[in-house]
Design a protein around this motif. Sequence first.
Motif, PDB file in Angstrom:
ATOM      1  N   ILE A   1       0.845  -1.204   0.000  1.00 26.00           N
ATOM      2  CA  ILE A   1       0.000   0.000   0.000  1.00 26.00           C
ATOM      3  C   ILE A   1       0.873   1.243   0.000  1.00 26.00           C
ATOM      4  CG2 ILE A   1      -1.704   1.320   1.321  1.00 26.00           C
ATOM      5  CD1 ILE A   1      -2.801  -1.296   2.387  1.00 26.00           C
ATOM      6  N   MET A   2       1.934   1.203   0.792  1.00 21.34           N
ATOM      7  CA  MET A   2       2.850   2.334   0.840  1.00 21.34           C
ATOM      8  C   MET A   2       3.483   2.584  -0.531  1.00 21.34           C
ATOM      9  SD  MET A   2       6.046   2.938   3.422  1.00 21.34           S
ATOM     10  CE  MET A   2       6.730   4.585   3.671  1.00 21.34           C
ATOM     11  N   SER A   3       3.914   1.529  -1.197  1.00 23.57           N
ATOM     12  CA  SER A   3       4.516   1.662  -2.526  1.00 23.57           C
ATOM     13  C   SER A   3       3.525   2.267  -3.517  1.00 23.57           C
ATOM     14  CB  SER A   3       4.993   0.298  -3.035  1.00 23.57           C
ATOM     15  OG  SER A   3       6.012  -0.227  -2.230  1.00 23.57           O
ATOM     16  N   LEU A   4       2.286   1.787  -3.487  1.00 27.53           N
ATOM     17  CA  LEU A   4       1.276   2.272  -4.428  1.00 27.53           C
ATOM     18  C   LEU A   4       0.939   3.737  -4.172  1.00 27.53           C
ATOM     19  CD1 LEU A   4      -0.673   1.747  -6.718  1.00 27.53           C
ATOM     20  CD2 LEU A   4      -2.299   0.785  -5.064  1.00 27.53           C
ATOM     21  N   ALA A   5       0.714   4.099  -2.907  1.00 22.41           N
ATOM     22  CA  ALA A   5       0.422   5.497  -2.586  1.00 22.41           C
ATOM     23  C   ALA A   5       1.613   6.391  -2.907  1.00 22.41           C
ATOM     24  CB  ALA A   5       0.049   5.612  -1.111  1.00 22.41           C
ATOM     25  N   ASN A   6       2.813   5.867  -2.732  1.00 18.68           N
ATOM     26  CA  ASN A   6       4.035   6.612  -3.023  1.00 18.68           C
ATOM     27  C   ASN A   6       4.128   6.977  -4.503  1.00 18.68           C
ATOM     28  OD1 ASN A   6       7.019   6.378  -4.051  1.00 18.68           O
ATOM     29  ND2 ASN A   6       7.231   6.925  -1.902  1.00 18.68           N
ATOM     30  N   VAL A   7       3.930   5.995  -5.378  1.00 16.64           N
ATOM     31  CA  VAL A   7       4.076   6.266  -6.815  1.00 16.64           C
ATOM     32  C   VAL A   7       2.903   7.071  -7.351  1.00 16.64           C
ATOM     33  CG1 VAL A   7       5.548   4.264  -7.211  1.00 16.64           C
ATOM     34  CG2 VAL A   7       3.071   4.024  -7.441  1.00 16.64           C
ATOM     35  N   VAL A   8       1.699   6.874  -6.802  1.00 20.92           N
ATOM     36  CA  VAL A   8       0.556   7.693  -7.214  1.00 20.92           C
ATOM     37  C   VAL A   8       0.836   9.161  -6.918  1.00 20.92           C
ATOM     38  CG1 VAL A   8      -1.849   8.258  -6.688  1.00 20.92           C
ATOM     39  CG2 VAL A   8      -1.186   5.879  -7.062  1.00 20.92           C
ATOM     40  N   PHE A   9       1.348   9.438  -5.733  1.00 28.19           N
ATOM     41  CA  PHE A   9       1.679  10.811  -5.353  1.00 28.19           C
ATOM     42  C   PHE A   9       2.743  11.395  -6.269  1.00 28.19           C
ATOM     43  CE2 PHE A   9       4.342  13.620  -2.553  1.00 28.19           C
ATOM     44  CZ  PHE A   9       3.432  14.659  -2.442  1.00 28.19           C
ATOM     45  N   ALA A  10       3.819  10.641  -6.492  1.00 27.89           N
ATOM     46  CA  ALA A  10       4.935  11.149  -7.302  1.00 27.89           C
ATOM     47  C   ALA A  10       4.525  11.364  -8.748  1.00 27.89           C
ATOM     48  CB  ALA A  10       6.114  10.177  -7.222  1.00 27.89           C
ATOM     49  N   VAL A  11       3.769  10.440  -9.321  1.00 29.78           N
ATOM     50  CA  VAL A  11       3.376  10.545 -10.730  1.00 29.78           C
ATOM     51  C   VAL A  11       2.376  11.674 -10.937  1.00 29.78           C
ATOM     52  CG1 VAL A  11       2.112   9.380 -12.582  1.00 29.78           C
ATOM     53  CG2 VAL A  11       3.874   8.148 -11.307  1.00 29.78           C
ATOM     54  N   GLN A  12       1.414  11.816 -10.031  1.00 36.40           N
ATOM     55  CA  GLN A  12       0.400  12.857 -10.193  1.00 36.40           C
ATOM     56  C   GLN A  12       0.986  14.255 -10.065  1.00 36.40           C
ATOM     57  OE1 GLN A  12      -2.660  12.243 -11.276  1.00 36.40           O
ATOM     58  NE2 GLN A  12      -1.947  10.105 -11.355  1.00 36.40           N
ATOM     59  N   LEU A  13       2.101  14.381  -9.363  1.00 33.35           N
ATOM     60  CA  LEU A  13       2.744  15.692  -9.243  1.00 33.35           C
ATOM     61  C   LEU A  13       3.270  16.198 -10.579  1.00 33.35           C
ATOM     62  CD1 LEU A  13       4.717  15.314  -5.888  1.00 33.35           C
ATOM     63  CD2 LEU A  13       2.785  16.838  -6.331  1.00 33.35           C
ATOM     64  N   GLU A  14       3.443  15.302 -11.542  1.00 34.57           N
ATOM     65  CA  GLU A  14       3.931  15.716 -12.859  1.00 34.57           C
ATOM     66  C   GLU A  14       2.891  16.516 -13.623  1.00 34.57           C
ATOM     67  OE1 GLU A  14       7.062  12.122 -13.956  1.00 34.57           O
ATOM     68  OE2 GLU A  14       4.940  11.877 -14.498  1.00 34.57           O
ATOM     69  N   THR A  15       1.607  16.270 -13.358  1.00 31.14           N
ATOM     70  CA  THR A  15       0.547  16.919 -14.141  1.00 31.14           C
ATOM     71  C   THR A  15      -0.506  17.620 -13.289  1.00 31.14           C
ATOM     72  OG1 THR A  15      -0.680  14.831 -14.210  1.00 31.14           O
ATOM     73  CG2 THR A  15       0.809  15.304 -16.055  1.00 31.14           C
ATOM     74  N   MET A  16      -0.573  17.291 -12.018  1.00 27.11           N
ATOM     75  CA  MET A  16      -1.633  17.801 -11.151  1.00 27.11           C
ATOM     76  C   MET A  16      -1.094  18.771 -10.102  1.00 27.11           C
ATOM     77  SD  MET A  16      -4.520  16.420 -12.089  1.00 27.11           S
ATOM     78  CE  MET A  16      -5.151  15.012 -13.031  1.00 27.11           C
ATOM     79  N   PRO A  17      -1.931  19.675  -9.604  1.00 25.13           N
ATOM     80  CA  PRO A  17      -1.524  20.516  -8.469  1.00 25.13           C
ATOM     81  C   PRO A  17      -1.239  19.655  -7.241  1.00 25.13           C
ATOM     82  CG  PRO A  17      -3.502  21.387  -9.519  1.00 25.13           C
ATOM     83  CD  PRO A  17      -3.265  20.031 -10.109  1.00 25.13           C
ATOM     84  N   VAL A  18      -0.437  20.181  -6.339  1.00 23.43           N
ATOM     85  CA  VAL A  18      -0.039  19.422  -5.152  1.00 23.43           C
ATOM     86  C   VAL A  18      -1.237  18.947  -4.324  1.00 23.43           C
ATOM     87  CG1 VAL A  18       1.227  19.521  -2.960  1.00 23.43           C
ATOM     88  CG2 VAL A  18       2.215  20.540  -5.022  1.00 23.43           C
ATOM     89  N   PRO A  19      -2.255  19.801  -4.053  1.00 24.40           N
ATOM     90  CA  PRO A  19      -3.398  19.313  -3.259  1.00 24.40           C
ATOM     91  C   PRO A  19      -4.107  18.128  -3.912  1.00 24.40           C
ATOM     92  CG  PRO A  19      -3.413  21.707  -3.364  1.00 24.40           C
ATOM     93  CD  PRO A  19      -2.382  21.243  -4.335  1.00 24.40           C
ATOM     94  N   VAL A  20      -4.213  18.140  -5.241  1.00 18.01           N
ATOM     95  CA  VAL A  20      -4.871  17.029  -5.940  1.00 18.01           C
ATOM     96  C   VAL A  20      -4.049  15.756  -5.809  1.00 18.01           C
ATOM     97  CG1 VAL A  20      -5.677  16.179  -8.175  1.00 18.01           C
ATOM     98  CG2 VAL A  20      -6.027  18.579  -7.560  1.00 18.01           C
ATOM     99  N   ALA A  21      -2.735  15.887  -5.943  1.00 19.89           N
ATOM    100  CA  ALA A  21      -1.855  14.718  -5.803  1.00 19.89           C
ATOM    101  C   ALA A  21      -1.950  14.138  -4.398  1.00 19.89           C
ATOM    102  CB  ALA A  21      -0.406  15.105  -6.124  1.00 19.89           C
ATOM    103  N   ILE A  22      -2.036  15.004  -3.407  1.00 18.31           N
ATOM    104  CA  ILE A  22      -2.175  14.540  -2.022  1.00 18.31           C
ATOM    105  C   ILE A  22      -3.493  13.792  -1.843  1.00 18.31           C
ATOM    106  CG2 ILE A  22      -2.480  15.284   0.371  1.00 18.31           C
ATOM    107  CD1 ILE A  22      -0.544  17.577  -0.213  1.00 18.31           C
ATOM    108  N   LEU A  23      -4.574  14.348  -2.350  1.00 14.51           N
ATOM    109  CA  LEU A  23      -5.886  13.708  -2.221  1.00 14.51           C
ATOM    110  C   LEU A  23      -5.917  12.357  -2.931  1.00 14.51           C
ATOM    111  CD1 LEU A  23      -8.321  16.745  -2.655  1.00 14.51           C
ATOM    112  CD2 LEU A  23      -7.839  15.446  -0.566  1.00 14.51           C
ATOM    113  N   LEU A  24      -5.296  12.278  -4.092  1.00 10.69           N
ATOM    114  CA  LEU A  24      -5.275  11.016  -4.825  1.00 10.69           C
ATOM    115  C   LEU A  24      -4.451   9.962  -4.085  1.00 10.69           C
ATOM    116  CD1 LEU A  24      -4.912  12.293  -8.500  1.00 10.69           C
ATOM    117  CD2 LEU A  24      -6.907  11.192  -7.466  1.00 10.69           C
ATOM    118  N   SER A  25      -3.355  10.375  -3.476  1.00  8.75           N
ATOM    119  CA  SER A  25      -2.539   9.433  -2.708  1.00  8.75           C
ATOM    120  C   SER A  25      -3.284   8.958  -1.470  1.00  8.75           C
ATOM    121  CB  SER A  25      -1.215  10.092  -2.304  1.00  8.75           C
ATOM    122  OG  SER A  25      -0.402   9.195  -1.575  1.00  8.75           O
TER     123      SER A  25
END
Length: 335
Positions: free
Chosen positions: A87-111
């Motif tokens: 779960i940690m690995s999945l939330a980690n990569v979701v956060f990192a990848v979404q930061l490439e295209t999404m605002p930080v608050p959105v990346a946090i919410l998705l993670s």
Amino acid sequence: MSAISPTAAGPRWWNASGVVRLRREGAVAPILAFAVFFIVYVIINPSLLTRFQLQTAANLVVPLALVALAQLVIVLVGGIDISIGAIMSLANVVFAVQLETMPVPVAILLSVGTGLACGLFNGLLVAYGGLPAIAVTLASAFIFGSLAREVLDAPGGGVTTEIYLATSGELLPYVPVSLVWLAVIAVLLWLLLQRTALGRHIYGVGSNMESVRAAGLNAKLTKLLAFGLAGVLTSFGAMMLASSTVTGDPRSGDPYLLSSIAAVALAGAVFTGGRGSIIGTILAACTLGLIGNLLFFAGVNSYWQYVISALIIVAVVGLPVVWRKVAFRVKGIRS
């Protein structure tokens, strides 16, 4: 949980100070272990007290402390989560990848949403499916780990220097930001577990399931929410790890599975549920993290680091048991 009433065994100030609660939750041993180890660490490596080393050590132990708190919540309801590293690995990569295209608050919410969804998935199968937690989370670990590699097949992502400074830099001289975030999350978790109905139900489900059912409480919903809460806490640890390393990694959570279980064991939690300490778990995680750090700087082979850490855990967990047996025998001889 209800307040502890004063007894003849100790004055009112002793109970009010919280020492009785710490003893009941098994937190005294990890607190003493951390204090002793910290003193030894500073004597061997005084550079820990420098600003850079203190910040580095904080960034090392905070992700582990957060994941250990997540494991603690599961243990409180009488379970164990083998998928917590995935779960940690999945939330980690979701956060990192979404930061490439999404605002930080959105990346946090998705993670956070990813961690919550994983936790609820496990919780549904355990609470409403009636399946053993260890079997469910062992299977889901493969699922979540595979999803992490689908999201990001190699270290990368869009973690920026600004995010690093906001989560892993210094708030003030000698005050790492990561410790501030850990303190905030720990206080909120303590308030949830000690001052809300959900927290009382979580302790109740782990300590006495029959009493919870007799009181008309929904034990299944409590377990489901506990798994969901653990998933959210794991996502916080994943984001702190991604921020401190400035990258996402689909295997980043792998080392944290056994470490989180070890930290909970070192904190004196009962794996049948109903007993565990937040402060004890945090300090146990810090002890484990600093042990590895100290042994690394001492040039000890990584394989021996695990052996030494395991021996320390056995010593801290086993000494109280030995002490109680010796005290019981001495008492029996005197009587």
